[in-house]
Design a protein around this motif. Structure first.
Motif, PDB file in Angstrom:
ATOM      1  N   ILE A  21       0.863  -1.180   0.000  1.00  0.00           N
ATOM      2  CA  ILE A  21       0.000   0.000   0.000  1.00  0.00           C
ATOM      3  C   ILE A  21       0.897   1.226   0.000  1.00  0.00           C
ATOM      4  CG2 ILE A  21      -2.028  -1.107   1.023  1.00  0.00           C
ATOM      5  CD1 ILE A  21      -1.192  -0.026   3.764  1.00  0.00           C
ATOM      6  N   LYS A  22       0.598   2.140  -0.913  1.00  0.00           N
ATOM      7  CA  LYS A  22       1.419   3.337  -1.068  1.00  0.00           C
ATOM      8  C   LYS A  22       0.700   4.551  -0.492  1.00  0.00           C
ATOM      9  CE  LYS A  22       3.542   2.364  -5.575  1.00  0.00           C
ATOM     10  NZ  LYS A  22       3.620   2.917  -6.943  1.00  0.00           N
ATOM     11  N   SER A  23       1.496   5.428   0.088  1.00  0.00           N
ATOM     12  CA  SER A  23       0.982   6.708   0.547  1.00  0.00           C
ATOM     13  C   SER A  23       2.096   7.745   0.494  1.00  0.00           C
ATOM     14  CB  SER A  23       0.461   6.603   1.983  1.00  0.00           C
ATOM     15  OG  SER A  23      -0.071   7.835   2.410  1.00  0.00           O
ATOM     16  N   GLU A  24       1.738   8.942   0.104  1.00  0.00           N
ATOM     17  CA  GLU A  24       2.698  10.029   0.206  1.00  0.00           C
ATOM     18  C   GLU A  24       2.769  10.425   1.675  1.00  0.00           C
ATOM     19  OE1 GLU A  24       1.768  13.206  -2.490  1.00  0.00           O
ATOM     20  OE2 GLU A  24       1.529  11.810  -4.172  1.00  0.00           O
ATOM     21  N   PRO A  25       3.965  10.479   2.243  1.00  0.00           N
ATOM     22  CA  PRO A  25       4.050  10.775   3.677  1.00  0.00           C
ATOM     23  C   PRO A  25       3.459  12.136   4.058  1.00  0.00           C
ATOM     24  CG  PRO A  25       6.235  10.405   2.736  1.00  0.00           C
ATOM     25  CD  PRO A  25       5.247  10.194   1.653  1.00  0.00           C
ATOM     26  N   SER A  26       3.369  13.055   3.103  1.00  0.00           N
ATOM     27  CA  SER A  26       2.738  14.343   3.405  1.00  0.00           C
ATOM     28  C   SER A  26       1.225  14.185   3.578  1.00  0.00           C
ATOM     29  CB  SER A  26       3.042  15.362   2.307  1.00  0.00           C
ATOM     30  OG  SER A  26       2.563  14.887   1.053  1.00  0.00           O
ATOM     31  N   ASP A  27       0.646  13.103   3.008  1.00  0.00           N
ATOM     32  CA  ASP A  27      -0.784  12.813   3.190  1.00  0.00           C
ATOM     33  C   ASP A  27      -1.017  11.918   4.402  1.00  0.00           C
ATOM     34  OD1 ASP A  27      -1.600  14.298   0.987  1.00  0.00           O
ATOM     35  OD2 ASP A  27      -1.608  12.564  -0.357  1.00  0.00           O
ATOM     36  N   TYR A  28      -0.271  10.804   4.455  1.00  0.00           N
ATOM     37  CA  TYR A  28      -0.393   9.876   5.582  1.00  0.00           C
ATOM     38  C   TYR A  28       0.856   9.009   5.598  1.00  0.00           C
ATOM     39  CZ  TYR A  28      -2.730   7.194   9.210  1.00  0.00           C
ATOM     40  OH  TYR A  28      -3.068   6.630  10.412  1.00  0.00           O
ATOM     41  N   SER A  29       1.593   9.074   6.690  1.00  0.00           N
ATOM     42  CA  SER A  29       2.887   8.393   6.789  1.00  0.00           C
ATOM     43  C   SER A  29       2.804   7.200   7.740  1.00  0.00           C
ATOM     44  CB  SER A  29       3.951   9.370   7.301  1.00  0.00           C
ATOM     45  OG  SER A  29       3.681   9.700   8.656  1.00  0.00           O
ATOM     46  N   ILE A  30       3.868   6.420   7.740  1.00  0.00           N
ATOM     47  CA  ILE A  30       3.967   5.309   8.698  1.00  0.00           C
ATOM     48  C   ILE A  30       3.966   5.861  10.130  1.00  0.00           C
ATOM     49  CG2 ILE A  30       6.504   5.174   8.669  1.00  0.00           C
ATOM     50  CD1 ILE A  30       4.195   2.102   8.828  1.00  0.00           C
ATOM     51  N   GLU A  31       4.519   7.046  10.323  1.00  0.00           N
ATOM     52  CA  GLU A  31       4.494   7.670  11.651  1.00  0.00           C
ATOM     53  C   GLU A  31       3.059   8.025  12.057  1.00  0.00           C
ATOM     54  OE1 GLU A  31       8.490   7.877  10.001  1.00  0.00           O
ATOM     55  OE2 GLU A  31       6.619   8.653   9.174  1.00  0.00           O
ATOM     56  N   ASP A  32       2.252   8.457  11.076  1.00  0.00           N
ATOM     57  CA  ASP A  32       0.846   8.734  11.368  1.00  0.00           C
ATOM     58  C   ASP A  32       0.121   7.457  11.784  1.00  0.00           C
ATOM     59  OD1 ASP A  32       1.016  11.494  10.698  1.00  0.00           O
ATOM     60  OD2 ASP A  32       0.722  11.022   8.573  1.00  0.00           O
ATOM     61  N   LEU A  33       0.387   6.374  11.060  1.00  0.00           N
ATOM     62  CA  LEU A  33      -0.251   5.104  11.410  1.00  0.00           C
ATOM     63  C   LEU A  33       0.216   4.611  12.775  1.00  0.00           C
ATOM     64  CD1 LEU A  33      -2.143   2.795  10.688  1.00  0.00           C
ATOM     65  CD2 LEU A  33      -0.241   1.727   9.436  1.00  0.00           C
ATOM     66  N   GLU A  34       1.491   4.782  13.065  1.00  0.00           N
ATOM     67  CA  GLU A  34       1.995   4.382  14.380  1.00  0.00           C
ATOM     68  C   GLU A  34       1.292   5.170  15.483  1.00  0.00           C
ATOM     69  OE1 GLU A  34       6.263   3.499  16.531  1.00  0.00           O
ATOM     70  OE2 GLU A  34       6.206   5.058  15.002  1.00  0.00           O
ATOM     71  N   ARG A  35       1.119   6.464  15.276  1.00  0.00           N
ATOM     72  CA  ARG A  35       0.436   7.315  16.261  1.00  0.00           C
ATOM     73  C   ARG A  35      -1.039   6.932  16.397  1.00  0.00           C
ATOM     74  NH1 ARG A  35       0.045  12.183  13.488  1.00  0.00           N
ATOM     75  NH2 ARG A  35      -1.917  11.327  12.751  1.00  0.00           N
ATOM     76  N   PHE A  75       4.027  -1.086   3.858  1.00  0.00           N
ATOM     77  CA  PHE A  75       3.700   0.342   3.785  1.00  0.00           C
ATOM     78  C   PHE A  75       4.815   1.045   3.020  1.00  0.00           C
ATOM     79  CE2 PHE A  75       1.045   3.560   6.141  1.00  0.00           C
ATOM     80  CZ  PHE A  75       1.563   4.680   5.525  1.00  0.00           C
ATOM     81  N   TYR A  76       4.460   1.662   1.902  1.00  0.00           N
ATOM     82  CA  TYR A  76       5.423   2.269   0.988  1.00  0.00           C
ATOM     83  C   TYR A  76       5.213   3.781   0.949  1.00  0.00           C
ATOM     84  CZ  TYR A  76       7.898   2.831  -3.538  1.00  0.00           C
ATOM     85  OH  TYR A  76       8.756   3.184  -4.554  1.00  0.00           O
ATOM     86  N   HIS A  77       6.274   4.538   1.213  1.00  0.00           N
ATOM     87  CA  HIS A  77       6.227   5.986   1.066  1.00  0.00           C
ATOM     88  C   HIS A  77       6.567   6.337  -0.374  1.00  0.00           C
ATOM     89  CE1 HIS A  77       6.883   7.287   5.546  1.00  0.00           C
ATOM     90  NE2 HIS A  77       5.650   6.876   5.305  1.00  0.00           N
ATOM     91  N   SER A  78       5.633   6.982  -1.057  1.00  0.00           N
ATOM     92  CA  SER A  78       5.842   7.378  -2.448  1.00  0.00           C
ATOM     93  C   SER A  78       5.998   8.895  -2.536  1.00  0.00           C
ATOM     94  CB  SER A  78       4.673   6.925  -3.316  1.00  0.00           C
ATOM     95  OG  SER A  78       3.472   7.541  -2.900  1.00  0.00           O
ATOM     96  N   ASN A  79       6.480   9.327  -3.685  1.00  0.00           N
ATOM     97  CA  ASN A  79       6.628  10.754  -3.975  1.00  0.00           C
ATOM     98  C   ASN A  79       7.514  11.463  -2.951  1.00  0.00           C
ATOM     99  OD1 ASN A  79       6.219  12.850  -5.765  1.00  0.00           O
ATOM    100  ND2 ASN A  79       4.418  13.612  -4.686  1.00  0.00           N
ATOM    101  N   PRO A  93      11.869   7.047  -2.425  1.00  0.00           N
ATOM    102  CA  PRO A  93      10.681   6.241  -2.134  1.00  0.00           C
ATOM    103  C   PRO A  93      11.125   4.915  -1.545  1.00  0.00           C
ATOM    104  CG  PRO A  93      11.022   6.467  -4.521  1.00  0.00           C
ATOM    105  CD  PRO A  93      12.081   7.271  -3.844  1.00  0.00           C
ATOM    106  N   ALA A  94      10.325   4.379  -0.607  1.00  0.00           N
ATOM    107  CA  ALA A  94      10.791   3.179   0.093  1.00  0.00           C
ATOM    108  C   ALA A  94       9.657   2.482   0.828  1.00  0.00           C
ATOM    109  CB  ALA A  94      11.874   3.559   1.103  1.00  0.00           C
ATOM    110  N   ILE A  95       9.856   1.176   1.059  1.00  0.00           N
ATOM    111  CA  ILE A  95       8.999   0.438   1.991  1.00  0.00           C
ATOM    112  C   ILE A  95       9.509   0.780   3.384  1.00  0.00           C
ATOM    113  CG2 ILE A  95       8.278  -1.822   2.827  1.00  0.00           C
ATOM    114  CD1 ILE A  95       8.679  -2.888  -0.017  1.00  0.00           C
ATOM    115  N   VAL A  96       8.616   1.277   4.226  1.00  0.00           N
ATOM    116  CA  VAL A  96       9.040   1.807   5.525  1.00  0.00           C
ATOM    117  C   VAL A  96       8.492   1.033   6.727  1.00  0.00           C
ATOM    118  CG1 VAL A  96       9.471   4.123   4.643  1.00  0.00           C
ATOM    119  CG2 VAL A  96       7.187   3.519   5.463  1.00  0.00           C
TER     120      VAL A  96
END
Length: 148
Positions: A6-20, A49-53, A57-60
């Motif tokens: 699943i891809k997300s731009e970290p400026s929209d929703y990041s792995i840190e957001d999901l962790e929180r 969880f993949y950070h795009s744009n 870019p990386a699986i994080v």
């Protein structure tokens, strides 16, 4: 159990957001192929969880599907950028899943690393121009990623 990316731009929703947040609905997907993959997801499936744009870019990290076959609520919200006037609660066009945070990788797996590990046939995310935000991950590919 199946594996997904699943891809997300970290400026929209990041792995840190999901962790929180601990869990979230994976809303806003408006590509029919990606939506169809969301429809296939089952509870307990694992998502990379993949950070795009971003650079790089990386699986994080990892998330787990905890609810499936959900109607994406943003399709009904006229104030949402994902509003779909043709969708109704009786006949929703867009489904999604709820995912729960599992882990954040101490070392992300960058797209350039992925390109050295996999061919586009093995892992379509490495294919030039692939912009699909949800895609299946073959179990053998998943195992190689998890053992990295």
């Amino acid at each position: 159990m199946n594996y997904w990316l699943i891809k997300s731009e970290p400026s929209d929703y990041s792995i840190e957001d999901l962790e929180r947040d601990r869990a979230t609905i994976w809303d806003g997907v408006r590509n029919y192929q990606a939506r169809n993959f969301l429809r296939e997801m089952q509870v307990s499936d694992i998502a990379f969880f993949y950070h795009s744009n971003v650079k790089p870019p990386a699986i994080v990290g990892l998330a787990q599907v905890i609810e499936n076959q959900l109607a994406d609520p943003t399709q009904f919200d006229p104030n949402s950028r994902y509003f779909d006037a043709k969708s109704t609660p009786e006949a929703p066009r867009w489904q999604t899943v709820k995912v729960e945070f599992m882990e954040k990788f101490s070392e992300p797996i960058s797209l350039s690393q992925l390109k050295t590990m996999f061919t586009p046939e093995e892992f379509p995310v490495v294919k030039k121009g692939n912009r699909l935000s949800v895609m299946p991950v073959h179990p053998e590919v998943a195992q190689r990623l998890l053992s990295k």
